[in-house]
Design a protein around this motif. Structure first.
Motif, short mmCIF file in Angstrom:
data_model
loop_
_atom_site.label_atom_id
_atom_site.label_comp_id
_atom_site.label_asym_id
_atom_site.label_seq_id
_atom_site.Cartn_x
_atom_site.Cartn_y
_atom_site.Cartn_z
N THR A 118 0.83 -1.19 0.00
CA THR A 118 0.00 0.00 0.00
C THR A 118 0.88 1.26 0.00
OG1 THR A 118 -1.87 1.02 1.10
CG2 THR A 118 -0.25 0.04 2.53
N TYR A 154 2.83 4.91 0.37
CA TYR A 154 3.16 5.72 1.55
C TYR A 154 3.05 7.19 1.29
CZ TYR A 154 7.95 5.24 -0.48
OH TYR A 154 9.05 5.19 -1.31
N ASN A 176 1.95 -4.49 4.35
CA ASN A 176 0.75 -3.65 4.37
C ASN A 176 0.36 -3.28 5.80
OD1 ASN A 176 0.42 -3.36 1.63
ND2 ASN A 176 -0.88 -5.17 1.43
N ASN A 177 0.54 -4.22 6.71
CA ASN A 177 0.22 -3.90 8.11
C ASN A 177 1.26 -2.98 8.73
OD1 ASN A 177 -2.28 -5.20 8.38
ND2 ASN A 177 -1.25 -7.17 8.39
N ARG A 236 0.28 0.47 7.45
CA ARG A 236 -0.87 1.02 8.15
C ARG A 236 -0.45 1.53 9.53
NH1 ARG A 236 -6.01 -2.52 8.68
NH2 ARG A 236 -4.57 -3.78 9.86
N GLN A 237 0.38 0.73 10.20
CA GLN A 237 0.82 1.14 11.54
C GLN A 237 1.59 2.46 11.50
OE1 GLN A 237 -0.05 -1.20 14.01
NE2 GLN A 237 0.21 0.54 15.39
N LYS A 255 1.56 4.74 9.27
CA LYS A 255 0.77 5.87 8.77
C LYS A 255 -0.30 6.32 9.74
CE LYS A 255 -0.56 6.03 4.28
NZ LYS A 255 -0.93 5.46 2.95
N GLU A 256 -0.89 5.37 10.46
CA GLU A 256 -2.08 5.72 11.25
C GLU A 256 -1.88 5.73 12.76
OE1 GLU A 256 -5.58 3.72 9.86
OE2 GLU A 256 -4.91 3.90 7.79
N ASP A 257 -0.72 5.31 13.22
CA ASP A 257 -0.48 5.29 14.66
C ASP A 257 -0.15 6.70 15.14
OD1 ASP A 257 0.35 4.98 17.24
OD2 ASP A 257 1.59 3.22 16.84
N HIS A 264 5.27 8.26 10.88
CA HIS A 264 5.19 8.73 9.50
C HIS A 264 5.07 10.26 9.42
CE1 HIS A 264 3.56 8.73 5.29
NE2 HIS A 264 4.55 7.88 5.19
#
Ligand code: ARG
Length: 250
Positions: free
Chosen positions: A104, A106, A225-226, A229-230, A232-234, A240
């Motif tokens: 995914t 970045y 992908n996980n 996500r971590q 980007k969204e943590d 990030h």
């Protein structure tokens, strides 16, 4: 009976399993694309991608090995197992995606134009530059070249082995404009390009950048992908966002 209900051979052959067995993550990248991968004054490779690769290796509990590779041959290098993954500011294109898989994205970028100072005010968009007497420079084998060939039908297109050589051609007056990824052009404007070139900064394309891996490797793709996500969204760790501020906002 094993708790592992998946296909054990898929996991054994997974790049992720091989990285863990080896104790080393090998990353292919082409330093020259600031701020994603470039060399500092001492010749060390630094940048946004390098910080992400370092975090990736740390989360896997393995060592990191950077494998500098020319962008032109970087997919070939991945397919011939010179490294495990490409983290090199690579645009996810549908054509590349036929050969490799992408995690995914970045960051989203687009192509923009740096043009000669003397065109300032007279040339307002790429359309004004697409004239027979104009010369457009870019780098061989990147999306800048693809876009140059798609958008410029009348101007002459010349390509170079590195992004630095491509933009030099505008500085030394041999080309009218250089087309390349927006983040590079923004940084160039804040430094060497200041007062010498003009940035037409409206992106001509929509280009998500992503990590590329070999096809047929669901276990590695799932991990990546996980991981993405971590980071980007943590919002508690904000890895990030910090990277973004460190490398992309001046
Ligand atoms: N985003 C562009 C592409 O994928 C340029 C990437 C160049 N990367 C580099 N590390 N030199 O074609």
């Amino acid at each position: 009976a094993s708790l592992f209900a998946g296909d054990i051979n898929v996991w054994k052959n997974s790049t992720l399993n091989k990285i863990l067995q080896r104790g080393e993550l090998r990353v292919g990248l082409d330093p020259g694309y600031m701020p994603f991968e470039m060399k500092d004054k001492r010749g060390r490779i630094i940048g946004y991608d390098v910080d992400m690769a370092r975090k990736m290796a740390r989360d896997m509990g393995v060592e990191l090995k950077l494998v500098p590779t020319s962008f032109d041959g970087i997919i070939g290098g991945l397919l011939s197992d010179k490294f495990d993954i490409i983290i090199s500011g690579m645009t996810i294109t549908q054509k590349r995606n036929l050969k490799v898989n992408f995690a995914t994205p970045y960051v989203i970028i687009g192509q923009t134009i740096l043009m000669k100072k003397e065109h300032e005010g007279k040339i307002k968009s790429y359309k004004d530059l697409d004239k027979k007497d104009f010369v457009i420079s870019t780098r061989t084998g990147v999306t800048g070249e693809i876009v140059a060939r798609k958008f410029f039908k009348n101007a002459k297109i010349i390509t170079f082995e590195t992004e630095a050589d491509g933009i030099s051609e505008v500085l030394n007056g041999k080309a009218d404009a250089f087309i390349y990824d927006q983040p590079y052009n923004i940084l160039f404007m804040s430094d060497k390009g200041k007062g010498r070139v003009v940035h037409l900064d409206k992106p001509l394309t929509f280009e998500p950048l992503g990590f590329a891996i070999r096809k047929g490797d669901p276990d590695f793709l799932n991990w990546l992908n996980n991981f993405m996500r971590q980071i980007k969204e943590d919002k508690l760790v904000d890895f990030h966002q910090k990277l973004y501020e460190k490398w992309l906002v001046d």
